[in-house]
Design an enzyme around this catalytic site. Sequence first.
Site, short mmCIF file in Angstrom:
data_model
loop_
_atom_site.label_atom_id
_atom_site.label_comp_id
_atom_site.label_asym_id
_atom_site.label_seq_id
_atom_site.Cartn_x
_atom_site.Cartn_y
_atom_site.Cartn_z
N SER A 1 0.86 -1.18 0.00
CA SER A 1 0.00 0.00 0.00
C SER A 1 0.89 1.23 0.00
O SER A 1 1.97 1.21 0.58
CB SER A 1 -0.88 -0.02 1.25
OG SER A 1 -1.26 1.30 1.58
N GLU B 1 -7.39 -10.31 -7.05
CA GLU B 1 -8.53 -9.40 -7.05
C GLU B 1 -8.89 -8.96 -8.46
O GLU B 1 -10.07 -8.91 -8.83
CB GLU B 1 -8.22 -8.16 -6.21
CG GLU B 1 -8.13 -8.43 -4.72
CD GLU B 1 -7.66 -7.21 -3.95
OE1 GLU B 1 -8.46 -6.62 -3.24
OE2 GLU B 1 -6.47 -6.84 -4.09
#
Length: 441
Positions: free
Chosen positions: A261, A274
């Site tokens: 992140s 994802e």
Amino acid sequence: MLHFTASLPYDQRLALCDIRGSIAHVQMLAENKIIAVEEAELIVNGLAGIREEVEDDSFPYDLDFEDIHMNIEKRLTEKIGSVGGKLHTGRSRNDQVALDTHLYLKEEISTIDSLLKRLQETLLDLAELFQDVLIPGYTHLQRAQPVLFSHHLLTYFWMLKRDRERLEGAYKRADLMPLGAGALAGTGFAVDREQVAGKLGFGHLYENSIDAVSDRDYIIEFMSFASLLMMHLSRFCEELIMWSSFEFGFIELDDAHTTGSSMMPQKKNPDLAELIRGKTGRVYGGLISILTVMKGLPLAYNKDMQEDKEGLFDTIDNLKALLPLFAEMLQSMSINKTRLQKAVDDDYLCATDLADFLVRQGLSFRDSHHVVGEMIALCGQQGIRLRELTPLKRSEFHPALAGEISFLLDPVKVVEARRSRGGTAPSAVLEQMKIARGLLS
Ligand code: ARG
């Protein structure tokens, strides 16, 4: 108007199929004396030159000529003069575009099938590698019964097997040769459609010229194959994402397939899984789109049908990109044996086996289900596992439980007992793997 109706920006990729189809067509025209042999030779040579231009990216695509078919024909007459105009004898763009898409899809189906096979092999290799690893099996996302991790992984092998069967069906429907249908009614020239089919490796011909130019079933079938495949892969991705979460901690995906992140230093995001899950949306979109385009269309060709391409191409591109990545992601993931061990050591997972034991002592399954339910309720109150109940306490539930029951609560033994065909016992899974290997060889 021209820019709005042009398909050139996306049908360029049919160029090589278009040229292959045209060469077969023109050779057939000469062999059946519809045009002269010398003319056919000029055209074939001209087309071969254009093929080189396409291959080395020097072909001068021109949006003023709507689509790839007109672009190639125009380039041909530029190169060899007006004899190039004979190429389109007995042919329409309607049967030509159908031919191109059939040729194109047949090739891509073969590629995608081999990628699926590779993914199946990966699954099988992993199943062999993790033969002794147990994982909780879930229903309703509640821990249900322990299973072999291999058994769980192989579930996806069988889904892929059905996907490949559906793909084979799509291939069969793509393996019909439309050329010779003309605009819709056939042609007055004495064409030999079987010859064309033979040259291009088609198994069958369309038997009805109107059907030949109106049919897009083969595209819809492919898109529906792809949608089911993506549904399967999205379920798998969802599991990988859950398993790699802190809460589960069953697996770790390789750094190559995760991202950090930009804000939170502790994050390891399963982006690849994802995004594959996310791609399912556009693949479904492509299916719905072509189904909707075709709905209610009168026979035969309608310009609406030009809308068959972008969704198809997008789906093909995405499958070819994500299938190898999926295999890589599986190959490089590691499993956390300690966490898995801890998860299956939860002996509530063996409650069914305890109930089955009481059935063997003569209780009805309903009664034994109730008895074990009460035991678990008590354990729940006391915050203990089943194995921690004293023999005395157990015998209050049923006298047969006073003796040794640890073998009933051992997940390894519980798994070993599920020997029914297709069950999770190592012996049954070995059998399953043998059948799976056989299918791939
Ligand atoms: N670009 C067209 C398509 O992809 C080719 C067929 C055009 N035929 C016609 N009669 N306008 O569908």
